[in-house]
Design a protein around this motif. Sequence first.
Motif: not given
Lengths: 117, 270
Positions: A84-86, B201-202, B205-206, B209, B235, B238-240
């Motif tokens: 996953f991205y995180y 965002p979770l 995610p793409t 991100h 959130n 965390q992704v970006n």
Amino acid sequence: MHEMSIALSIVEAVDAKARQEGARKVSGIELLVGKLAGIEAESLKFCFSAAAKGTLAEDAILVIEEPEGTGECGECGTRFPVNFYYAECPGCRSLRITIVSGEEFLIQSMTIEEEGE
Amino acid sequence: MCDTCGCSTEGGAVLRKPGQSDYHVHVNEGDHDHAHAHEEQQSHDHGHHHEGTSRKVVLEQDVLQKNNLLAERNRGYFEARKIFALNFLSSPGSGKTSLLEKIIPALQPRFPVAVIEGDQQTTNDAERIQALGVPVIQINTGSGCHLDALMVNRAVKELELQDNSLLCIENVGNLVCPALFDLGEALKVVIISVTEGDDKPLKYPTMFHEADICILNKIDLLPYVEFDARKCRENAMQVNHHLEWFELSAKTGEGLAALQEWVERKLLQH
């Protein structure tokens, strides 16, 4: 998702290349689709058969290799698998992770059939 | 057909202008003559081997190569003319057009602004933008679920863009597909509103991100909804973790000044 327009781009690229190579038909296509590329492999296969109708790639078998994601920790440099991205660095618990692989989205190769001589 | 949202490029996108029902430009692949100019340079030895009738041809080609190359052409054009292009992305109804309606009048006195509107159908959004007195063009994607670099390339030709200006591209309301298609923009702006879930965002995610800026809109509604703004930000980060974060209400104007300042600073640096 966007798999239909993606499938059409693949067919277009492969068909053009196959014509250039003088192929009679394309029998196989190998794709590299990273697990984090944002593409559903199954959905892409489903769309591909419709997208390829009437082209040289109509009967092509789609082989999709799906490399796993790899993250690199921005704090300690550890590299580890991610899905996953995180992700949390297994070494130092940092969340500052940069994805270093798994986002690949390539047409690697194709197998073409030529006129027999 | 795409099994999730019915996306197809078969119908082809159409450019429209608000109030000009006879204006109608089809975005066709055939229109651009370089379609086959980017063939990979193949260096395989083409010896005559007659032992079999099938052989392997290496492509090593990015699937989105054609879009990406055209996006880079758009980007080069924008850079040369010092046009700062922003790609606005969100779910339908997060307030992309409302935000543009607020931010454009604030920026307009100092910078020329132009807008490209993307929707499956109607020129409704373009009409709202035209009311502000800025050049606007509507791209109707038909059944398509995202804008692509070719549509923007054609739309830009129909717009008279000025040097040192801001170009706002409002993508089709969709948090999934537009993430993959580079348009040539300088930055991607993703908008989420407090009437959605703070875990968006979770879930998508793409998009988060890929984005450079995240705007949380409709914060005037925070007292009435179960939405944890701090959690949402966490959130998203965390992704970006590179995301630039803004919280505002396009309706009340709260928080808009910070965004406006940021855009102005970027416009001057660009």
